[in-house]
Design a protein around this motif. Sequence first.
Motif, mmCIF file in Angstrom:
data_model
loop_
_atom_site.group_PDB
_atom_site.id
_atom_site.type_symbol
_atom_site.label_atom_id
_atom_site.label_comp_id
_atom_site.label_asym_id
_atom_site.label_seq_id
_atom_site.Cartn_x
_atom_site.Cartn_y
_atom_site.Cartn_z
ATOM 1 N N LEU A 7 0.809 -1.223 0.000
ATOM 2 C CA LEU A 7 0.000 0.000 0.000
ATOM 3 C C LEU A 7 0.843 1.274 0.000
ATOM 4 O O LEU A 7 0.298 2.374 -0.095
ATOM 5 N N MET A 31 -6.737 2.899 9.055
ATOM 6 C CA MET A 31 -7.622 2.188 8.125
ATOM 7 C C MET A 31 -8.402 1.089 8.848
ATOM 8 O O MET A 31 -9.556 0.824 8.513
ATOM 9 N N THR A 36 -11.790 0.520 6.702
ATOM 10 C CA THR A 36 -11.282 0.344 5.345
ATOM 11 C C THR A 36 -10.537 -0.978 5.200
ATOM 12 O O THR A 36 -10.575 -1.605 4.150
ATOM 13 N N LEU A 37 -9.863 -1.396 6.254
ATOM 14 C CA LEU A 37 -9.057 -2.608 6.244
ATOM 15 C C LEU A 37 -9.437 -3.452 7.459
ATOM 16 O O LEU A 37 -9.491 -2.943 8.579
ATOM 17 N N GLN A 49 -8.067 -8.154 -0.101
ATOM 18 C CA GLN A 49 -8.568 -6.869 0.368
ATOM 19 C C GLN A 49 -7.505 -5.776 0.197
ATOM 20 O O GLN A 49 -7.817 -4.660 -0.215
ATOM 21 N N VAL A 50 -6.261 -6.102 0.483
ATOM 22 C CA VAL A 50 -5.175 -5.133 0.334
ATOM 23 C C VAL A 50 -5.022 -4.737 -1.132
ATOM 24 O O VAL A 50 -4.945 -3.549 -1.463
ATOM 25 N N LEU A 66 -7.658 -2.377 -2.432
ATOM 26 C CA LEU A 66 -7.491 -0.977 -2.038
ATOM 27 C C LEU A 66 -6.632 -0.197 -3.028
ATOM 28 O O LEU A 66 -6.789 1.019 -3.157
#
Length: 71
Positions: free
Chosen positions: A21, A31, A36-37, A57-58, A61
Amino acid sequence: MSKPQLSTSPLIDRKQAEIILKTSYSTLRRMERDGTLTPVKLRPTKQTAKTHYRKDQVYALIGEPLPKADA
């Protein structure tokens, strides 16, 4: 009552998530707090708890699909 769905996505640790990220530890924590995470806590013992994240998921983003070897 239904059981929660288990993900089959591979897990990555915080350091790997920071690199992918291009962000800092404090941003990852932010996050997590804002949803968000989603952290995945692995606890061999309470003192050695490790935080991981779902790889899909990462990558979502940053708007990229999982690398082919991991898909």
